[in-house]
Design an enzyme around this catalytic site. Sequence first.
Site, PDB file in Angstrom:
ATOM      1  N   ASN A 154      92.313  50.066  71.639  1.00 53.24           N
ATOM      2  CA  ASN A 154      91.736  48.727  71.836  1.00 53.24           C
ATOM      3  C   ASN A 154      91.901  47.800  70.650  1.00 53.24           C
ATOM      4  OD1 ASN A 154      89.884  50.232  70.381  1.00 53.24           O
ATOM      5  ND2 ASN A 154      88.118  49.226  71.301  1.00 53.24           N
ATOM      6  N   GLU A 252      84.059  57.596  64.477  1.00 50.99           N
ATOM      7  CA  GLU A 252      83.646  56.281  64.980  1.00 50.99           C
ATOM      8  C   GLU A 252      83.774  56.351  66.492  1.00 50.99           C
ATOM      9  OE1 GLU A 252      82.854  54.032  61.383  1.00 50.99           O
ATOM     10  OE2 GLU A 252      82.407  53.821  63.497  1.00 50.99           O
ATOM     11  N   CYS A 286      84.075  48.737  71.124  1.00 45.79           N
ATOM     12  CA  CYS A 286      83.026  49.757  70.988  1.00 45.79           C
ATOM     13  C   CYS A 286      81.657  49.131  70.768  1.00 45.79           C
ATOM     14  CB  CYS A 286      83.349  50.675  69.832  1.00 45.79           C
ATOM     15  SG  CYS A 286      83.513  49.771  68.281  1.00 45.79           S
ATOM     16  N   GLU A 460      82.841  53.076  57.914  1.00 51.24           N
ATOM     17  CA  GLU A 460      84.137  52.530  57.522  1.00 51.24           C
ATOM     18  C   GLU A 460      83.927  51.104  57.033  1.00 51.24           C
ATOM     19  OE1 GLU A 460      86.666  53.147  61.028  1.00 51.24           O
ATOM     20  OE2 GLU A 460      87.429  54.940  60.025  1.00 51.24           O
TER      21      GLU A 460
END
Length: 483
Positions: A154, A252, A286, A460
């Site tokens: 994505n 993640e 997400c 991150e």
Amino acid sequence: MATTTPDLARPEFLAAPIPGREGLISVDNPATGEKLGEVPALDASQVEQIVTQAKVAQRGWGSLSAKDRAARMHSFFDAIIAHQDDLSRLMVAEQGKPLAEAKGEVAYAASFVSWFADEGLRAYGEVIPAPQADKRILVLKRPIGLAAAVTPWNFPLAMITRKVAPALAAGCGIVVKPSELTPFSAMALQQLAIEAGIPEHLFAVVTGHAKSVGPVLTGHPDIAKFSFTGSTAVGKLLTAQCASTMKRVSMELGGNAPLIVFDDADIDMAVEGTIMAKFRNSGQTCVCANRILVQDGIHDKFVEALTARAAALRVGNGLDGVTEQGPLITEQATTKVAEHVADAIRRGAKATTGGTAHEAGGRFWTPTVLTGATSEMRLAYEETFGPVAPVFRFRDEREALAMANDTRSGLAAYAFSADIDRFWRVCESLEVGMIGFNTGAFSSEVIPFGGVKESGLGREGSKHGLDEYLELRMICLGMKGEN
Ligand SMILES: NC(=O)c1ccc[n+]([C@@H]2O[C@H](COP(=O)([O-])OP(=O)(O)OC[C@H]3O[C@@H](n4cnc5c(N)ncnc54)[C@H](O)[C@@H]3O)[C@@H](O)[C@H]2O)c1
Ligand SMILES: O=C[C@H](O)CS(=O)(=O)O
């Protein structure tokens, strides 16, 4: 809230080899269905060879000064920006997002490279006052060694640089498997890195089927660090695979973000924030709002305004320059969205706009707003990953927070209110890693991006992202006393 058993098979991403073309993976344009090209499907022995090359390159890279690494990373940043238009158009072709969003992602991806080039200059160690007079204690920060990463489709560039940049800044090498759906962006990024002076083999892209490449990256003894971005189901699988060699893992994973609109919210801000949080990348992020929780007093006015904005979103091919909603990534993704909408309507929800596939056909879905959503519906406990905004009603703050936290996910949440006391109560109660309050967009290279519960491990971006690729080494120096 009901939960679903994760489907680890996930046939749509464990793509079976194409009969007669086992050594190749075909990539298509989600807007047109046309074939873009093919990439090699590397086998385990080929991946192992690339891992060995990366290990050798890492030794040289880790011995450079942080300043030298930073200089080459800034050149890498410059190369990405210099090719922003080409990278954007390539991304639209293989992932489908609108051109404006693709350009934004290229800049976002590049920002991690420049950010971590400088963070690498501040990987400070420690000198600790020793408890004994004849000792001195030092703590060094050292590169963890060779890393591997597996990334989703994505955000075909940003999800890679969000791992590659801290790895390089820390002095590590990294082998990346991009999604089989968006390999070309990753391959272009690798080429730009080499042209910018990043040593060949240090940042390596391996294309191939997940079931062939994955076990090498999660099981190879020379790989010390494994970083994954993708679904929670696959994240659990890969975390377990990394246990055999005790790799440091970063995860993640999936989300189920609530977006809460209180009676005292600025309604224009809440509607615009919902459009951003729900419909970015056609709902395929997400951190997309997966559940819209609206207090009774503002509900009808908010639904009317949100419906009008959603209905006005332009659906089409992202390359046309005016499209705001591109296609979904695969037919399977479109089928899942259709199933979520059908299940909700069967259980009593009503579409105030959309609710069907788009007239453009293919993988296009009409931006949808549903009212009357309840926790029994699949879209309440599964990540829809499409342009569907289900609106749930609530009476008071306590009920809203209970609904928001009723999920095994914990990545992002959003809330809209003018009450500063409520700001603190809500932000201290939501069980997530990231909150947008009176905004539907918060992502940048400076924030610690990540989740809690089953949405991930580690962070991150920010200063924290660098530590994921560093090890602490304590040194205790014994000293003779003066004669
Ligand atoms: N938390 C985040 O930062 C973040 C960012 C983007 C996407 N996501 C999540 O990712 C999902 C969408 O991305 P997706 O559909 O590509 O996810 P996915 O988990 O299906 O695939 C992600 C990557 O894992 C690979 N993969 C799949 N099965 C594998 C296996 N058995 N072994 C090794 N590799 C395997 C895929 O090829 C792909 O490269 C959503 O759940 C979304 O929430 C999370
Ligand atoms: O989908 C996942 C990305 O992390 C979204 S964002 O652009 O970083 O918010």
